[in-house]
Design an enzyme around this catalytic site. Structure first.
Site: not given
Length: 271
Positions: A2-3
Site C-alpha cells: 500500500p502506497e
DNA sequence: CTATGGACCTGAATGC
DNA sequence: TGCATTCAGGTCCATA
C-alpha cells in the site's frame, strides 16, 4: 502493497459505512509492528466518528481517542457485515454493530495503535516529520523545490523518505520520475525549479490517477470491499525491466537504490 | 543535521 | 522433488 493511492482507496471503501458504528468487541492476533497501547477492552463501546488519512496512515476517529492503522508492506483491510473464518494472518478484528473491520497482514509490518488524540503519544511521534500531502492544495511547488534544495541524496530516495512529500512508495516513485523525465539517481538539490515543478506535477498526477483507478494490484491488493485495483495496467516502468519503454521503445533498466528496485528509461530520463 | 545499511516478518518465485 | 537464495507495495533505528 500500500502506497498512498491504495490507502486512500481503502479508506473510501469503508469510511462512510463504518461512520457511527459502535465497537462491540476487539480481537488481536499475533503482534504487529507496535502494541495497541491500551487493553483491547478499552475500545469496546467507542463510536467511530470518521476515517481520515495522513500519508499512509488511516486515522479512525473515535468518540474518545483515535486509532492509527498502517498497512505496512502486506496489510489489507476488510470491512464486512459479519466476520469470515479467522485465518493465520488475520491479526486484528474490530467488531461493530455495522460490521467487522479486519486487518489481514502476513508480514506484520503493519500496525494498529491507539492514542488519546492525534497530538498525543504515540500518534504524535508517528505523524511528526511527515511531509506535505501531495493531493492537497497546500502542496506547493515552490516549497517542494526549496525542500529538495536541502537534500543531497538521490531524488528517488528523497521521494521515498516521506519527509518532503508523503505517500510516494516504490511503485509511484519510479512512475512519477518517469513522467517528469528525471533520472532517479540525480541528487535532489541539483534539480532546477523547472524540473522540480515537473516532478511536483507528476507526483500529483500519478497518485491522483492511481486513486481513480482503484490502486495498483500487483499480487494481492484489494480495498475493504475486496475489490482489486487497475493502475497496474497504466504502469510505464515499474516491474518492466528489459521491456520496451512506452515512449521510445528503449529497454527499461533496473537498478538498486537503498536496497529497493528502481525502474527507469535511460533515454527518456537522461538526467 | 544528513545519509546509509540493517532490522523487522512471511510467502512466492527462482536457481541448483 | 528438495533446499537455499532472492525478492516483495514500508519505515524505524543505530551508526557514520
Amino acid at each position: 502493497m500500500p502506497e498512498l493511492p491504495e490507502v486512500e482507496v481503502t479508506r473510501r471503501s469503508f469510511a462512510e459505512r463504518i461512520r457511527g458504528a459502535r465497537v462491540q468487541s476487539v480481537r488481536m492476533g499475533k503482534p504487529l509492528r507496535w502494541p495497541l497501547g491500551v487493553p483491547p477492552q478499552a475500545l469496546v463501546g467507542r463510536v467511530i466518528q470518521a476515517v481520515r488519512r495522513r500519508g499512509k496512515y488511516l486515522l479512525v476517529d473515535l468518540d474518545e481517542g483515535v486509532l492509527l492503522l498502517h498497512l505496512g508492506m502486506s496489510g489489507r483491510l476488510l470491512f464486512v457485515p459479519s466476520a469470515p473464518p479467522v485465518g493465520p494472518h488475520d491479526h486484528f478484528d474490530l467488531t461493530t454493530d455495522r460490521g467487522v473491520l479486519r486487518l489481514h497482514d502476513p508480514r506484520r509490518f503493519g500496525a494498529v495503535v491507539w492514542a488519546r488524540g492525534e497530538g498525543a503519544e504515540p500518534a504524535r511521534k508517528l505523524l511528526a516529520g511527515l511531509g506535505a500531502e501531495p493531493l492537497d492544495e497546500g502542496f506547493d511547488a515552490a516549497a517542494f523545490h526549496a525542500a529538495l534544495k536541502k537534500r543531497h541524496a538521490p531524488i528517488k530516495q528523497v521521494l521515498l523518505a516521506g519527509d518532503v512529500v508523503v505517500g510516494v512508495g516504490n511503485i509511484y516513485a519510479s512512475e512519477a520520475l518517469f513522467m517528469a523525465r528525471i533520472r532517479p539517481t540525480v541528487r535532489a538539490d541539483r534539480l532546477s525549479r523547472e524540473r522540480a515543478d515537473r516532478l511536483h506535477a507528476a507526483v500529483r498526477a500519478v497518485l491522483a490517477r492511481a486513486v481513480e483507478r482503484g490502486g495498483t494490484t500487483l499480487r494481492d491488493f484489494a480495498n475493504a470491499m475486496g475489490e482489486t485495483g487497475h493502475f497496474q495496467l497504466d504502469v510505464a516502468v515499474y516491474g518492466r525491466a528489459g521491456q520496451a519503454c512506452v515512449v521510445c521503445a528503449t529497454p527499461i533498466r533496473l537498478l538498486r537504490q537503498g536496497q529497493r528496485s528502481t525502474f527507469f528509461c535511460p533515454v527518456c530520463q537522461r538526467s
